[in-house]
Motif scaffolding. Structure first.
Motif, PDB file in Angstrom:
ATOM      1  N   UNK A 202      66.037  -3.456  26.446  1.00 29.35           N
ATOM      2  CA  UNK A 202      65.562  -4.003  27.449  1.00 29.35           C
ATOM      3  C   UNK A 202      65.997  -5.062  28.503  1.00 29.35           C
ATOM      4  N   UNK A 203      66.871  -5.641  27.924  1.00 25.88           N
ATOM      5  CA  UNK A 203      67.700  -6.600  28.662  1.00 25.88           C
ATOM      6  C   UNK A 203      68.967  -5.994  29.508  1.00 25.88           C
ATOM      7  N   UNK A 204      69.445  -5.013  29.003  1.00 24.15           N
ATOM      8  CA  UNK A 204      70.592  -4.317  29.504  1.00 24.15           C
ATOM      9  C   UNK A 204      70.267  -2.897  29.293  1.00 24.15           C
ATOM     10  N   UNK A 205      69.741  -2.241  30.314  1.00 27.11           N
ATOM     11  CA  UNK A 205      69.129  -0.835  30.112  1.00 27.11           C
ATOM     12  C   UNK A 205      70.235   0.187  29.952  1.00 27.11           C
ATOM     13  N   UNK A 206      71.593  -0.107  30.269  1.00 23.90           N
ATOM     14  CA  UNK A 206      72.584   0.700  30.124  1.00 23.90           C
ATOM     15  C   UNK A 206      73.185   1.018  28.634  1.00 23.90           C
ATOM     16  N   UNK A 207      72.504   0.083  27.962  1.00 26.69           N
ATOM     17  CA  UNK A 207      72.725   0.281  26.305  1.00 26.69           C
ATOM     18  C   UNK A 207      71.743   0.971  25.545  1.00 26.69           C
ATOM     19  N   UNK A 208      72.086   2.044  25.036  1.00 31.28           N
ATOM     20  CA  UNK A 208      70.948   2.630  24.153  1.00 31.28           C
ATOM     21  C   UNK A 208      71.303   2.846  22.731  1.00 31.28           C
ATOM     22  N   UNK A 219      75.281   3.894  22.988  1.00 30.52           N
ATOM     23  CA  UNK A 219      75.855   4.152  24.330  1.00 30.52           C
ATOM     24  C   UNK A 219      76.061   2.959  25.120  1.00 30.52           C
ATOM     25  N   UNK A 220      76.997   2.769  25.884  1.00 28.61           N
ATOM     26  CA  UNK A 220      77.313   1.557  26.849  1.00 28.61           C
ATOM     27  C   UNK A 220      76.910   2.287  28.147  1.00 28.61           C
ATOM     28  N   UNK A 221      76.841   3.465  28.462  1.00 32.08           N
ATOM     29  CA  UNK A 221      77.004   4.090  29.873  1.00 32.08           C
ATOM     30  C   UNK A 221      75.518   4.932  30.215  1.00 32.08           C
TER      31      UNK A 221
END
Length: 503
Positions: A202-208, A219-221
């Protein structure tokens, strides 16, 4: 009326899977069997084995002589698509070896157009006579969609986990256009694992994060590439020579031992099956993971996972976890055989609630986004609801049949509206309630043409509250658009229309 056995030249007890007759010479027949590929030049009276395909691929499920090209033969095997241009003297594989091919067809008016039906990749098409193939289903190469998750910040972006129905493993796909086209995610071994759950930071949506049967991938992208999170290698421990300790040294050693014992409850990485990943819902951006070996929590993955002990005698195989931001510290857990458990003190103590019978897997949990005492539980047999925070429960509601209720979706704007998805083999489908679960109406009525009625997961489109995405058992992802007919909505009938985004 009359049949006779023709097997001269075939190995005894050969199971024959497919037969292809040459359209220009009806005496020329090619047949595939468990013992290999055979050819007859006299209408099947005498057979000889065709060599060339490696023995590991000789489980040939379909064989086809090209209808207009003399000498070209296609073979669909359990290990790839093979072709010969010299009547079977030599063969070459033109697809990946892990592709299982069930059937082959050539377009009658376009001899270079070849179709193959596969186990886990749908229909694939070649436009160069079988030398290369491409998916014919917008690159969504799986029928069994296990979950679908919309991106929290990018409209139209979706993530779908899939399972292979004939072999183990699965994959993760992402779409940038609301499910019209899909791309398989990249990652070492990602297509060989069974994925269960997707969670976006929720803070960095590029991270899953992706929960699988081998642990957690990250995932970082924004889901395009993934890496398996593993425990760091332990440094070798050198034993110090024994020596007499002072009282202060002894106290320090005891404190270190106590700290080590406390840290023993923290595991550096989850390596078991992770079926559920949810936020902690306590404004700390933590993660709760439900695994087949218990419940874990972390606020920093780099520092490991804390195991939340559920108590003696509790089945630690977790199928469902739910937490509500309205009641921080309350966590609901659905287990394989121990029913529903709840903690109201952030995991310190747990209690079994009298919700479901023992021994029945609890596969979904949810609570009302505005009334947290309204709690819902789906099992592999039926559906339960509570109006008092789990102290008492009601089984099902009017017009709701028995089913495997794997998906519970509550409208955040009008929480009396609930959608249920059932993955039951016989009575699977979609159900709708406008009174918080008291009465139900089936959405996918029997007069609707729906390829698969078994639903494993559902999610609202964040950009369109009248659109729902559903993961089906054998037809990929459905997009369900709610009708805007007020009269229909009031009656509860035909509250939605379903269209499959991939066929």
């Amino acid at each position: 009326k009359n049949w006779r056995l023709i097997k001269d030249g075939m190995i005894d007890d050969s199971d024959v899977f497919a037969i292809s007759i040459n359209e220009r010479d009806r005496n020329h027949i090619v047949a595939s069997a468990c013992s290999g590929i055979y050819e007859s030049l006299n209408g099947g009276e005498k057979w000889r084995k065709i060599q060339g395909i490696p023995s590991t691929s000789r489980r040939t499920r379909d064989i086809l002589q090209h209808p207009s090209r003399q000498g070209t033969v296609y073979a669909g095997t359990t290990e790839g698509f093979w072709m010969s241009v010299d009547g079977g003297k030599t063969w070459r594989m033109t697809t990946a070896r892990n592709l299982e091919v069930n059937s082959i067809a050539v377009h009658p008016d376009a001899p270079d157009r070849v179709f193959i039906g596969t186990n886990n990749n749908g229909v694939m098409i070649s436009n160069d006579g079988g030398r290369t193939f491409a998916p014919a289903n917008q690159s969504f190469t799986s029928r069994f969609a296990y979950t679908v998750t919309p991106d929290v910040g990018m409209p139209g972006r979706l993530y779908a986990t899939t399972h292979n129905t004939a072999t183990s493993g699965g994959n993760l796909f992402y779409s940038k256009d609301g499910g019209q086209t899909w791309t398989a995610a990249r990652g070492a071994g990602l297509d060989q694992v069974a994925p269960f759950a997707v969670m976006q930071d929720r803070v960095d949506p590029t991270r899953l994060l992706l929960g699988t049967n081998r642990g957690i991938f990250r995932s970082l992208d924004r889901g395009e590439s993934w890496t398996l999170l593993t425990a760091p290698k332990k440094a070798p421990v050198r034993k110090a020579p024994a020596r007499r300790m002072t009282a202060a040294q002894r106290r320090a050693a005891e404190a270190a031992a106590a700290k080590a014992a406390a840290e023993a409850k923290v595991v550096p990485a989850l390596e078991d099956s992770v079926r559920v990943l949810i936020p902690t819902e306590d404004d700390k951006n933590g993660i709760i993971a439900g695994t087949d070996k218990g419940l874990y929590r972390t606020y920093d993955i780099a520092k490991g996972w804390e195991k939340l002990e559920l108590g003696e005698g509790v089945n630690a195989n977790i199928f469902a976890v739910h937490a509500s931001p309205l009641v921080p510290g309350t966590i609901w857990v659905g287990t394989a055989t121990s029913g529903v458990l709840v903690t109201r003190d952030d995991g310190k103590t747990w209690e079994k609630v009298n919700a479901t019978p023992q021994g029945i897997p609890v596969v979904s949990l949810a609570s009302d986004p505005k009334r947290p005492n309204y709690v819902y539980a789906g099992t592999t047999q039926t559906f339960y609801l509570s109006r008092d925070g789990g102290r008492t429960w009601i089984r099902r509601g009017g017009n709701l049949p028995l089913g495997k209720y794997t998906a519970i979706l509550i409208n955040p704007e009008n929480t009396d509206e609930i959608f249920l998805g059932s993955a039951h083999e016989i009575g699977g489908g979609l159900y709708y309630s406008s009174d918080a679960g008291q009465q139900w109406t089936r959405i996918d009525s029997m007069d609707m043409v729906v390829p698969s009625r078994r639903v494993w997961a559902m999610a609202f489109d964040p950009a369109d509250p009248n659109r729902i995405y559903a993961a089906s058992h054998s037809s990929g992802i459905y997009r369900i658009d709610r009708l805007q007919d007020t009269a229909a909505e009031k009656s509860g009938a035909k509250t939605a229309a379903a269209t499959a985004t991939n066929q």
